[in-house]
Design an enzyme around this catalytic site. Structure first.
Site, short mmCIF file in Angstrom:
data_model
loop_
_atom_site.label_atom_id
_atom_site.label_comp_id
_atom_site.label_asym_id
_atom_site.label_seq_id
_atom_site.Cartn_x
_atom_site.Cartn_y
_atom_site.Cartn_z
N SER A 231 56.87 9.40 24.04
CA SER A 231 56.95 10.86 24.11
C SER A 231 58.29 11.38 24.60
O SER A 231 58.51 12.58 24.63
CB SER A 231 55.83 11.40 25.00
OG SER A 231 56.13 11.13 26.33
N LYS B 197 51.41 16.73 32.35
CA LYS B 197 52.83 17.02 32.18
C LYS B 197 53.12 18.49 32.47
O LYS B 197 54.11 18.83 33.11
CB LYS B 197 53.26 16.68 30.76
CG LYS B 197 53.35 15.18 30.51
CD LYS B 197 53.63 14.91 29.06
CE LYS B 197 53.85 13.43 28.81
NZ LYS B 197 54.01 13.15 27.39
#
Ligand code: ADP
Length: 809
Positions: free
Chosen positions: A708, A751
């Site tokens: 990611s 996140k």
């Protein structure tokens, strides 16, 4: 005494004696084994039967020379002699005391010239008195148990000359060889008597003492014997009556077995083992194993259970009472409990539902029993300190059940779960049964911690055993190797916890109902600390209420500058530190002084030391070649800085810092994307022939969520090549393809919360992750601006607005 020799200065054979003296006037049986001695005796036997007996200075010398012998000895007469396999036994009578003046021969035996020594025999009162005293003392000694030849004793008692008495006594006295030699060498009878009186007195003393001790020992011994006999008698009587210690223990065990409420099969097993135990000798080491086993069997709860009621309203109340926020999680748990409640009253087995939906479940595969519990197991996934354990405890409290927690972290051996077989030394049941025993009921809430840390190796796969324990279709007859009998786990409410799902074996994961704990926002942490942790720690540290006044701003400062975590574990620790310091101050000061401690942000340094984290992001400037990424780790979400430097070279991609393998691949992909788009991005032409690109991740955790970081790496590379800074407060996450498409990633909630925590303003997310924003706290949603993208170009537009590029390649 006829002491005279036939010839006062004659030559005689000499026999060394190791440690004995034949005193003049006494007789002794001696054994001669040494060659020289045998020959000397034989020679003497053949000529006059006289031989000189003289003691060795050191008895251990086998082959003495004349200098090893004393100079004063006794001439003896061989009265009788007998040969015996090379040795000679001889009865020798001492004739007179002599001095060995010179040795005339050494081989084949010693021959010495001897001169007779005559004693002085005193005739005074003192000597007479000593004479009487010594005979009496000797009589006394014999009375006290002195051992001596009876004939000698009778001889002495019937009277003899002072000189003979002195030698006889010297012969029977309990003295050392050197002391005897001394007695022999004394030439005055009186002097000898005096020495002997001293020796004899000592001997009598010792004998008296010995007698005293012997009497005491005897008394004690008799007492012991008596007690032992009595005890044995009591034992026999008790045995007859059937209530000795052992029997008592067996009876107790039998009683416990009766009361344990075991299933028939288990009861039979327990009774069989008990019979075996009763027949075993007390000293059989196996007896203690059997005893321990029986203890386990009777102590595991077979029918003890907490009330099995589910009251949803109560449960909700308890969950809310114990926890701030976590709305979605509480809701999921209440739903789960609702299903559990319905299933507990439903008669239809779960398998029926499976049959209707799949239409394939064969009769053979259908378990004999429909399980009553919910068909799945709860699994709380999330970083440490987010309240997984504490929610578990609340569930137990709301259901009125016991709570146990067992950590599975690091176990690799199946036996840890299922127990060791009893043949194993030190065998024990596995952790499941241990936990159940600890709970004391058969339906506790059982939390299995860290199931993602269970490993497998040659000792078997613990996760297979775990599955058997957790699977409601199998666990009504869980087999523990130690217990040997099946145990019904079907009423246990299992909750598992883990930090991540990746490492859980798929077979096990299939069974889990995942509930994610994403971590708290700063605001949530503030409320948890203010309303829960503060009070909890105050009570733990015994600090009275209202003594500590921690300003709200101070608490926020602790959250921001002393902790950096998804959960509240360190926050709780810092609060605990404050209370510890306060507690010490209170204890040091006068107990009655009612001081309050006001803690403002400025005071934190004195309580907690220098700050641990600075809010670095907001203070720094945007820089060329840097971008801000978002990562997901076991400890929750975190922000990640990517640095890119260029240097003359040939287009090599250098990767350093905290990069996992997957992240390296995404760096390659990012590099390929940039190379393929260099024209559109207006980057230096053919830069890859002239420059090396160095990608570095300077600090922060290693991301666990794979590729990611692609978008952030590509942004940093573009920034470095274009010499235009990317915005620091724009954080991004997304996997990219070679053509620059941005793909969906995981861990969005964590996140986003981490980005919020770090003070980020804009978050770039893959378009397909939009759905994941659903259960993010409102405060976070309003503070952040979200950009959903499908292509890298869109990322660059947000992160580097100053970059001008055409959309064509
Ligand atoms: P985990 O099991 O996830 O590692 P814990 O349950 O041990 O975390 O939580 C750590 C501490 O934080 C505990 O003292 C717990 O009571 C407290 N805590 C966590 N979340 C909350 C919450 N939402 N409300 C109140 N206290 C909380």
């Amino acid at each position: 005494m006829s002491t005279s020799l036939d010839n006062p200065n004659q030559l005689l054979p000499v026999v060394p004696i190791r440690d004995g003296i034949v005193f003049p006037g006494t007789e002794m049986i001696l054994t001669f084994g040494r060659q020289r001695s045998v020959k000397a005796i034989e020679a003497a036997q053949n000529a006059g039967k006289r031989v000189v007996l003289v003691m060795q200075r050191n008895p251990n010398i086998n082959d003495p020379t004349p200098s090893d012998l004393y100079q004063i000895g006794t001439v003896g007469e061989i009265v009788q002699m007998m040969r015996n396999e090379g040795e000679i036994n001889a009865l020798v009578r001492g004739i007179s005391k002599v001095e060995l003046t010179s040795y005339e021969a050494v081989e084949p035996f010693f021959v010495a010239r001897v001169a007779e020594i005559a004693d002085v025999i005193e005739d005074d009162e003192e000597t007479k008195a000593l004479f009487n005293h010594l005979t009496n003392e000797l009589r006394q000694a014999v009375k006290l148990g002195k051992t001596m030849d009876f004939l000698t004793f009778m001889n002495i008692m019937s009277g003899m000359s002072p000189e003979t008495l002195s030698y006889h006594l010297a012969g029977v006295m309990d003295t050392k060889p050197s002391e005897r030699q001394e007695l022999l060498e004394l030439n005055s009878v009186k002097a000898r008597f005096e020495k002997e009186a001293a020796y004899l007195a000592k001997e009598v003393k010792v004998l008296e003492l010995e007698k005293k001790i012997a009497t005491k020992t005897q008394e004690k011994f008799e007492k012991n014997v008596k007690e032992q006999v009595l005890r044995e008698r009591i034992k026999t009587i008790e045995k007859e009556l059937g209530d000795d210690d052992e029997n008592k223990e067996f009876k107790e065990l039998a009683d416990k077995i009766k009361k344990a409420g075991m299933p028939q099969e288990v009861k039979e097993k327990a009774e069989k083992e008990l019979r075996r135990l009763t027949q075993m000798s007390q000293y059989n080491p196996e007896a203690s194993y059997v005893r321990t086993y029986l203890d386990w069997l009777v102590e595991v709860p077979w029918n003890q259970e907490s009330a099995n009621t589910v009251n949803l309203a109560d449960a909700e109340k308890v969950l809310n009472q114990d926890h701030y926020a976590l709305g979605k999680i509480k809701e999921r748990i209440l739903e789960f409990l609702a299903v559990m409640k319905l299933r507990s009253v439903s008669d239809e087995p779960v398998e029926k539902a499976e049959k209707t939906t799949k239409g394939v479940a064969s009769e053979k595969n259908t378990p004999k029993r429909g399980s009553k519990s919910a068909p799945t197991i709860l699994c709380f996934v999330g970083p440490p300190g987010v309240g997984k354990t504490s929610i578990g405890k609340s569930i137990a409290r709301s259901l009125g059940r016991k709570f146990v927690k067992m950590s599975l972290g690091g176990i690799r051996d199946e036996a840890e779960v299922r127990g060791h077989r009893r043949t194993y030394v030190g065998a024990m049941p596995g952790r499941i049964i241990q936990g159940i025993k600890q709970a004391g009921t058969k339906n506790p809430v059982f939390m299995l911690d860290e199931i993602d840390k269970v490993g497998a190796d040659f000792r078997g796969d613990p996760s297979a055993a775990l599955l058997e324990a957790l699977d409601p279709e199998q666990n009504y007859a869980f087999s523990d190797h130690y217990l040997e009998v099946p145990y019904d786990l079907s009423e246990v409410f299992f909750i598992t916890t883990c930090n991540q799902l990746d490492t859980i074996p798929p077979a096990l994961r299939d069974r889990l109902e995942i509930i994610r704990f994403a971590g708290y926002t700063e605001d949530e942490k503030f409320h948890i600390a203010k309303d829960y942790l503060f009070e909890k720690q105050r009570i733990i540290h015994g600090v009275p209420a209202k003594v500590v006044d921690l300003a709200d701003e101070g608490l926020r400062e602790i959250i921001r500058q002393y902790t950096r975590e998804a959960g509240v574990r360190n926050l709780e620790r810092e609060v605990a530190t404050i209370f510890r310091k306060v507690a010490k101050k209170i204890a040091d000061a006068d107990a009655k002084s009612k001081k309050t401690f006001v803690i403002k942000p400025a005071d934190l340094q004195t309580y907690l030391g220098p700050t641990k984290f600075s809010s670095s992001l907001a203070e720094k400037k945007d820089e060329v070649g840097m971008s801000t990424g978002l990562a997901w780790t076991e400890a929750g979400g975190d922000i990640l800085f990517i640095e890119v430097a260029l240097m003359p070279g040939r287009g090599t991609l250098i990767l350093t810092g905290q990069l996992g393998d997957v992240m390296k691949e995404s760096a390659q992909a990012a590099m390929s994307y940039v190379r393929s788009r260099f024209k559109a991005l207006k980057l230096p032409e053919k830069f890859y022939q002239k420059l090396d690109v160095h990608v570095h991740v300077p600090e922060g955790a290693v991301p666990k969520d794979g590729p990611s970081a692609g978008a952030a790496i590509a942004t940093a590379i573009v920034s470095a090549l274009s010499k235009k800074a990317a915005k620091r407060l724009v954080a991004m996450t997304g996997e990219i393809t070679l053509r620059g498409r941005v793909l969906e990633i995981g861990g969005v909630k964590e996140k986003v919360i981490a980005a919020h925590r770090a003070g980020i303003k804009d978050v770039i997310l893959p378009k397909n992750n939009k759905k994941d924003l659903e259960d993010i706290p409102k405060a976070v949603m309003t503070d952040l601006k979200f950009h959903f993208v499908e292509h890298m170009d869109e990322v660059l537009k947000v992160a580097m607005p100053s970059l001008k590029f055409s959309t064509q390649n």
